[in-house]
Design an enzyme around this catalytic site. Structure first.
Site, short mmCIF file in Angstrom:
data_model
loop_
_atom_site.label_atom_id
_atom_site.label_comp_id
_atom_site.label_asym_id
_atom_site.label_seq_id
_atom_site.Cartn_x
_atom_site.Cartn_y
_atom_site.Cartn_z
N GLY A 251 0.76 -1.25 0.00
CA GLY A 251 0.00 0.00 0.00
C GLY A 251 0.77 1.29 0.00
CD GLU A 288 0.54 -9.27 1.73
OE1 GLU A 288 -0.35 -8.61 1.14
OE2 GLU A 288 0.29 -10.27 2.43
N GLY A 290 3.92 -3.64 -3.46
CA GLY A 290 3.96 -3.86 -4.91
C GLY A 290 4.43 -2.60 -5.60
NE ARG A 291 0.23 2.16 -6.15
CZ ARG A 291 -0.86 2.09 -6.93
NH1 ARG A 291 -0.85 2.62 -8.13
NH2 ARG A 291 -1.95 1.51 -6.50
NE ARG A 327 -2.42 2.71 -11.67
CZ ARG A 327 -2.41 3.91 -11.16
NH1 ARG A 327 -1.91 4.91 -11.85
NH2 ARG A 327 -2.89 4.14 -9.96
CB CYS A 357 -13.70 2.47 -30.94
SG CYS A 357 -12.76 2.28 -32.44
CD GLU A 358 -14.79 1.64 -24.83
OE1 GLU A 358 -15.47 2.42 -24.14
OE2 GLU A 358 -15.05 0.45 -25.00
CE1 TYR A 385 -1.22 -3.70 -8.74
CE2 TYR A 385 -0.24 -1.68 -7.93
CZ TYR A 385 -0.65 -2.97 -7.72
OH TYR A 385 -0.50 -3.53 -6.48
N1 LLP Z 1 -1.29 -7.23 -0.85
C1 LLP Z 1 -2.56 -7.37 -1.22
C2 LLP Z 1 -3.40 -8.35 -0.53
C3 LLP Z 1 -3.08 -6.58 -2.26
O1 LLP Z 1 -4.36 -6.73 -2.61
C4 LLP Z 1 -2.25 -5.64 -2.91
C5 LLP Z 1 -2.76 -4.82 -4.01
C6 LLP Z 1 -0.91 -5.54 -2.50
C7 LLP Z 1 -0.47 -6.34 -1.45
C8 LLP Z 1 0.06 -4.58 -3.13
O2 LLP Z 1 -0.33 -3.26 -2.91
P1 LLP Z 1 0.61 -2.04 -3.35
O3 LLP Z 1 1.82 -2.04 -2.45
O4 LLP Z 1 0.97 -2.24 -4.77
O5 LLP Z 1 -0.23 -0.85 -3.13
N2 LLP Z 1 -4.61 -1.66 -10.01
C9 LLP Z 1 -4.58 -0.66 -8.95
C10 LLP Z 1 -3.96 -1.19 -7.68
C11 LLP Z 1 -4.66 -2.42 -7.15
C12 LLP Z 1 -4.01 -2.95 -5.91
C13 LLP Z 1 -4.56 -4.27 -5.57
N3 LLP Z 1 -3.97 -4.88 -4.42
C14 LLP Z 1 -3.83 0.57 -9.48
O6 LLP Z 1 -3.42 0.55 -10.62
O7 LLP Z 1 -3.70 1.55 -8.76
#
Ligand code: LLP
Length: 430
Positions: A251, A288, A290-291, A327, A357-358, A385
């Site tokens: 997050g 966890e 990601g981004r 996004r 086409c959107e 993402y």
């Molecule tokens: N753990 C769980 C259980 C999650 O559902 C997620 C992301 C993460 C970790 C990683 O979160 P991060 O550190 O990346 O914020 N497609 C959307 C983001 C969806 C996130 C879904 N879950 C976007 O492009 O902003």
């Protein structure tokens, strides 16, 4: 945002900078990559991945924290291999992601398996691989997982994903910790669910898990959640259910425009302070992210096809589209736009749009740029993402991916061909 001066770096993007008037990833010219491989083209920087990783590693020091990269953000095998090499674990949400982790040489003992809808075959595969932990999201899933594990003569290690009902103050589509969301087990029901879990023969309770949302730019929602989780852990302890690790999910946000997201160190220092204060310093932590590990380690290159000066707007119609970068269409998200070779001359305010086409097919709005057809643009913050959410809508082949490493580059995913798109389909017999 307007174009940057000829020698500067991209804000928030370590290892992307202008050199002699051309945007580079590390020491590789993005103009040269666009020419060689065509566009749309994803370009990642290995050094930027390493730098993001170190921001976690240095923040952790010798504290007991396992980083499980939230690989849904970017699951390219080269990215996974790099994080595995650096010592990362992985947060997976499907059997497909497990297959990728194993193919990239990831260590299953550092894998946590999240997600609300795990299927039996996915549970089996993860048990077979002996993953560290399942983050379970409902009573029904607990029962199912216990049955599957028992049928294999195993016990599945579990955490329950608790929904702490806190507002992560982010976009509603990426906010997950409110009681209206489908995720997790409501905090009020958590004690009961843990009792169920502890009594099921195929399960071993090891942790407590939560994930409250994504692109958090304020750190306080984590602490609102943390207090509730620590209360729960103490209640569990009193009920004879001992917890070994606390998983706080992902997050942490990144800078897309002018955000100043909190650092891993700011988060961890305060979390450990709270653990000490509550006498829970023995807990191990799982994160966890990601981004924040990949988002600003990549750009999407696209070429201007046509300029169109309509009465209300100027449009730069480019060869990337919502199928490449969803996004903006889905979340109204902002991605910076930089010309790969900035030109002098008159600037206009452009909407950067694709050929799909959107009306939702836009990538950036109202950006002041000096443009001509044929110019290559870099869409910023395209490491997370982005490619993972690409589709074949309008029968458009998905872009190639390049990983830059110093003055070298590697094709880490080939561009799809139109034949790839038709493969697997068949027509009815005459
Ligand atoms: N753990 C769980 C259980 C999650 O559902 C997620 C992301 C993460 C970790 C990683 O979160 P991060 O550190 O990346 O914020 N497609 C959307 C983001 C969806 C996130 C879904 N879950 C976007 O492009 O902003």
């Amino acid at each position: 945002m307007t174009s940057l001066s000829a020698q500067s770096g991209l804000a928030g993007h370590p290892h992307f900078h202008y050199q002699d008037g051309v945007l580079h990833a590390e020491n590789v010219s993005l103009a040269a990559l666009a020419l060689k491989f065509g566009t749309p083209l994803y370009v990642y920087s290995r050094a930027a991945l390493g730098q993001a990783w170190r921001s976690y590693r240095d923040a952790i020091g010798d504290r007991p924290v396992l980083v499980c990269y939230g690989m849904k953000a970017n699951s390219n095998l080269a990215v996974l291999k790099e994080f595995a090499r650096l010592g990362s674990g992985f947060d997976i949400v499907s059997g497909g992601e497990l297959k990728r982790v194993l193919a990239a040489g990831g260590d299953p003992a550092k894998v946590v398996f999240s997600g609300v809808g795990k299927q039996v075959w996915e549970m089996r595969a993860a048990l077979e691989a002996d993953v560290k932990c399942f983050n379970v999201e409902s009573q029904a899933e607990l029962q199912c997982l216990s049955d599957v594990a028992q049928s294999m003569g195993r016990r599945a290690r579990v955490s329950l994903r608790v929904n702490p009902d806190v507002d992560a103050q982010t976009h509603p589509y990426i906010s997950t910790g409110l009681k209206e969301n489908k995720f997790g087990i409501a905090i009020e029901s958590a004690l009961d669910a843990y009792r169920t879990a502890a009594a099921l023969p195929g399960l071993e309770v090891v942790g407590v898990d939560c994930h409250i949302g994504s692109q958090l730019t304020d750190i306080s929602p984590y602490f609102d959640a943390l207090e509730k989780l620590l209360d729960l852990i103490q209640k569990l302890d009193a009920a004879g259910i001992s917890i070994k690790h606390l998983d706080l999910g992902g997050g942490l946000g990144i800078r897309y425009t002018d955000e100043i997201p909190p650092s891993p160190k700011a988060l961890l220092d305060q979390v450990f302070e709270r653990l000490q204060a509550r006498g829970l310093a023995h807990l191990h932590l799982v994160l966890e992210p990601g981004r924040s590990l990949v988002g600003n380690a990549g750009v999407l290159l696209t070429t201007v096809q046509y300029l169109k000066h309509a009465p209300a707007r100027n449009f730069a119609i480019v060869d990337a589209a919502m199928n490449d970068l969803l996004r903006p269409a889905l979340y109204d998200a902002y991605h910076g736009v930089q010309p790969v070779v900035p030109r002098d001359g008159q600037t206009d305010e452009y909407d950067i749009v694709g050929p799909v086409c959107e009306s939702a097919d836009w990538l950036a709005r109202q950006r002041r740029l000096a443009l001509q057809a044929g110019d290559v643009l870099a869409l910023e913050s395209a490491g997370a993402y982005a490619m993972v959410m690409a589709s074949n809508y309008n029968t458009r082949a998905r872009a190639a991916e390049i990983m830059v490493d110093g003055d070298q580059y590697h094709v880490v995913r080939q561009r799809e061909t139109l034949d790839d798109l038709l493969r697997g389909e068949s027509m009815l017999p005459d």
